[in-house]
Scaffold this motif. Sequence first.
Motif, PDB file in Angstrom:
ATOM      1  N   LEU A 103      -0.886  29.980 -16.482  1.00 48.63           N
ATOM      2  CA  LEU A 103      -0.751  28.546 -15.865  1.00 48.63           C
ATOM      3  C   LEU A 103      -1.737  27.895 -16.782  1.00 48.63           C
ATOM      4  N   PRO A 104      -1.960  26.493 -16.431  1.00 44.77           N
ATOM      5  CA  PRO A 104      -2.310  26.080 -17.405  1.00 44.77           C
ATOM      6  C   PRO A 104      -3.818  26.153 -16.383  1.00 44.77           C
ATOM      7  N   ARG A 105      -4.959  26.382 -17.311  1.00 46.14           N
ATOM      8  CA  ARG A 105      -6.433  27.091 -17.113  1.00 46.14           C
ATOM      9  C   ARG A 105      -7.190  26.512 -16.161  1.00 46.14           C
ATOM     10  N   GLN A 106      -6.951  24.852 -17.365  1.00 46.80           N
ATOM     11  CA  GLN A 106      -7.979  23.842 -16.607  1.00 46.80           C
ATOM     12  C   GLN A 106      -7.312  23.950 -15.426  1.00 46.80           C
ATOM     13  N   GLN A 107      -6.712  23.744 -15.168  1.00 45.26           N
ATOM     14  CA  GLN A 107      -6.183  22.607 -13.998  1.00 45.26           C
ATOM     15  C   GLN A 107      -5.961  23.757 -12.671  1.00 45.26           C
ATOM     16  N   TYR A 108      -6.357  25.279 -12.952  1.00 51.17           N
ATOM     17  CA  TYR A 108      -6.376  26.161 -11.372  1.00 51.17           C
ATOM     18  C   TYR A 108      -8.416  26.385 -11.627  1.00 51.17           C
ATOM     19  N   LEU A 109      -8.769  25.889 -12.770  1.00 45.22           N
ATOM     20  CA  LEU A 109     -10.398  26.229 -12.475  1.00 45.22           C
ATOM     21  C   LEU A 109     -11.532  25.841 -11.511  1.00 45.22           C
ATOM     22  N   ASP A 110     -10.620  24.732 -11.152  1.00 38.88           N
ATOM     23  CA  ASP A 110     -11.875  24.060  -9.888  1.00 38.88           C
ATOM     24  C   ASP A 110     -10.995  24.270  -8.479  1.00 38.88           C
ATOM     25  N   ARG A 111      -9.885  24.852  -8.552  1.00 36.21           N
ATOM     26  CA  ARG A 111      -9.002  25.426  -7.174  1.00 36.21           C
ATOM     27  C   ARG A 111     -10.053  27.248  -6.568  1.00 36.21           C
TER      28      ARG A 111
ATOM     29  N   VAL B 298     -10.509  36.313 -11.031  1.00 31.94           N
ATOM     30  CA  VAL B 298     -10.039  35.085  -9.680  1.00 31.94           C
ATOM     31  C   VAL B 298      -8.957  34.538 -10.436  1.00 31.94           C
ATOM     32  N   MET B 299      -9.492  34.405 -11.884  1.00 29.31           N
ATOM     33  CA  MET B 299      -8.491  33.539 -12.751  1.00 29.31           C
ATOM     34  C   MET B 299      -7.160  34.520 -13.278  1.00 29.31           C
ATOM     35  N   LEU B 300      -7.166  35.636 -12.747  1.00 31.59           N
ATOM     36  CA  LEU B 300      -5.818  36.636 -14.077  1.00 31.59           C
ATOM     37  C   LEU B 300      -4.831  36.191 -13.400  1.00 31.59           C
ATOM     38  N   PRO B 301      -4.394  36.166 -12.392  1.00 28.71           N
ATOM     39  CA  PRO B 301      -3.256  35.880 -12.068  1.00 28.71           C
ATOM     40  C   PRO B 301      -3.091  34.363 -12.735  1.00 28.71           C
ATOM     41  N   ILE B 302      -3.467  33.771 -12.630  1.00 28.10           N
ATOM     42  CA  ILE B 302      -3.553  32.175 -14.009  1.00 28.10           C
ATOM     43  C   ILE B 302      -2.990  32.539 -15.646  1.00 28.10           C
ATOM     44  N   ASP B 303      -3.854  33.528 -15.770  1.00 31.69           N
ATOM     45  CA  ASP B 303      -3.941  33.786 -16.871  1.00 31.69           C
ATOM     46  C   ASP B 303      -2.439  34.713 -17.620  1.00 31.69           C
ATOM     47  N   MET B 304      -1.876  35.813 -15.998  1.00 32.62           N
ATOM     48  CA  MET B 304      -1.227  36.599 -16.542  1.00 32.62           C
ATOM     49  C   MET B 304       0.295  35.993 -16.695  1.00 32.62           C
ATOM     50  N   LYS B 305      -0.086  34.661 -15.404  1.00 31.08           N
ATOM     51  CA  LYS B 305       1.681  33.924 -15.927  1.00 31.08           C
ATOM     52  C   LYS B 305       1.694  32.953 -16.697  1.00 31.08           C
TER      53      LYS B 305
ATOM     54  N   CYS C 155      -9.803  35.440  -3.060  1.00 28.59           N
ATOM     55  CA  CYS C 155      -9.574  35.002  -4.139  1.00 28.59           C
ATOM     56  C   CYS C 155      -8.422  35.045  -4.857  1.00 28.59           C
ATOM     57  N   ARG C 156      -8.418  36.338  -5.557  1.00 24.15           N
ATOM     58  CA  ARG C 156      -7.641  35.949  -6.766  1.00 24.15           C
ATOM     59  C   ARG C 156      -6.362  36.098  -6.499  1.00 24.15           C
ATOM     60  N   ALA C 157      -6.292  36.328  -5.082  1.00 23.36           N
ATOM     61  CA  ALA C 157      -4.356  36.536  -4.584  1.00 23.36           C
ATOM     62  C   ALA C 157      -4.720  35.329  -3.951  1.00 23.36           C
ATOM     63  N   LEU C 158      -5.082  34.569  -4.082  1.00 21.37           N
ATOM     64  CA  LEU C 158      -5.115  33.106  -2.875  1.00 21.37           C
ATOM     65  C   LEU C 158      -4.825  31.816  -4.295  1.00 21.37           C
ATOM     66  N   VAL C 159      -5.209  32.171  -6.050  1.00 23.47           N
ATOM     67  CA  VAL C 159      -5.593  31.307  -6.444  1.00 23.47           C
ATOM     68  C   VAL C 159      -3.816  30.370  -6.788  1.00 23.47           C
ATOM     69  N   HIS C 160      -3.001  31.601  -7.265  1.00 23.44           N
ATOM     70  CA  HIS C 160      -1.800  30.512  -8.035  1.00 23.44           C
ATOM     71  C   HIS C 160      -1.117  30.031  -6.269  1.00 23.44           C
ATOM     72  N   ASP C 161      -2.225  29.829  -5.216  1.00 20.03           N
ATOM     73  CA  ASP C 161      -1.272  29.201  -3.934  1.00 20.03           C
ATOM     74  C   ASP C 161      -0.130  29.794  -3.627  1.00 20.03           C
ATOM     75  N   PRO C 162      -0.279  30.935  -3.327  1.00 20.97           N
ATOM     76  CA  PRO C 162       1.047  31.573  -2.751  1.00 20.97           C
ATOM     77  C   PRO C 162       1.320  30.857  -1.323  1.00 20.97           C
ATOM     78  N   ARG C 163       1.876  31.070  -1.041  1.00 22.72           N
ATOM     79  CA  ARG C 163       2.371  30.759   0.628  1.00 22.72           C
ATOM     80  C   ARG C 163       2.813  31.775   1.636  1.00 22.72           C
ATOM     81  N   ILE C 164       2.755  33.000   0.597  1.00 20.46           N
ATOM     82  CA  ILE C 164       2.191  34.373   1.752  1.00 20.46           C
ATOM     83  C   ILE C 164       1.388  35.559   0.695  1.00 20.46           C
ATOM     84  N   MET C 165       0.795  35.837   1.685  1.00 22.55           N
ATOM     85  CA  MET C 165      -0.616  36.841   1.580  1.00 22.55           C
ATOM     86  C   MET C 165       0.127  38.847   2.326  1.00 22.55           C
TER      87      MET C 165
END
Length: 281
Positions: free
Chosen positions: A132-140, A123-130, A172-182
């Motif tokens: 982005l701050p890991r800690q901030q997105y773990l809760d999400r 689920v965290m893959l997009p965060i790691d690839m982009k 969940c992986r598609a939503l984790v970085h909070d995209p506006r569009i799925m």
Amino acid sequence: MKAASIVSETVQPAAHLRLVSDRAGDTSGITLSGVSKTYRTRDGDVPSLRPLDFHIDDGEFFVVVGPSGCGKSTLLKLISGLLPPTSGEVLVEGEKVTAPHGNVGIVFQNALLLPWRNVLGNVMLPIDMKRLPRQQYLDRARSLLNLVGLEGFEKKLPWQLSGGMQQRASICRALVHDPRIMLMDEPFGALDALTRERMNVELMRIQRETRKTVLLITHSIPEAVFLADRVLVMTERPGAIAAIYDVPLPRPRSLDVMADPAFTELVQRIRKHFFSQGSLD
Ligand SMILES: Nc1ncnc2c1ncn2[C@@H]1O[C@H](COP(=O)(O)OP(=O)(O)O)[C@@H](O)[C@H]1O
Ligand SMILES: [Mg+2]
């Protein structure tokens, strides 16, 4: 011939064009203007999509159905920026799409989880690839897993999950970085009927709770009508718009809505488009 007569009854190309031009300056949602695609191959050109004009509203649940090979996946790739159109342009929130953009989460037919990463890691893959701050997105990531009923499975590897659970993780992986569009390409095609119905209900709830704009491709007409605000029916390749139907069923919807005469009537109307065409996927 049957399909053609229904098409002429229901399609209002002028209305589609008006939809686009009325929105000049509107920076919400997704707008396609004259978007076509022809694949250039060594064996010659493969016209895949005829020029398409339509608009998807911000927060809309928009579903596409069409025969196998009519260009549905191509359409999704054009909107996501994975492929350039041959003509026309795609605007996402007012910006012309020229490359993959961060405002989009994509779900493919298969979950495509990395086998060596656990559920949370996938689920965290997009965060790691982009980066982005890991800690901030773990809760999400964790709260998304809760939302789809995967709490307690964070440390499991993909093979320890059922197909439905894997697909929920990929959502969940598609939503984790909070995209506006799925963008979802036949996301439930590989699931058994019961899991599929559960996933439909779950996806509808997620969309309502997160207010995402969703474009979903399916070959199931009942699934399309159950989920959608509007259903776009495509012709055979090269794909064009056969019709766009409003789904007048109130929300929230439960599976009981499938017994509603308005539901069955619309399913029948859409099905008629395919009587004289190839079968759906
Ligand atoms: N990379 C490609 N090169 C050449 N032709 C392609 C390519 N991808 C898809 N096509 C062709 O374009 C048409 C539409 O494909 P696709 O968008 O995958 O259809 P669908 O998702 O509706 O089944 C098909 O006839 C397919 O063979
Ligand atoms: Mg496809």
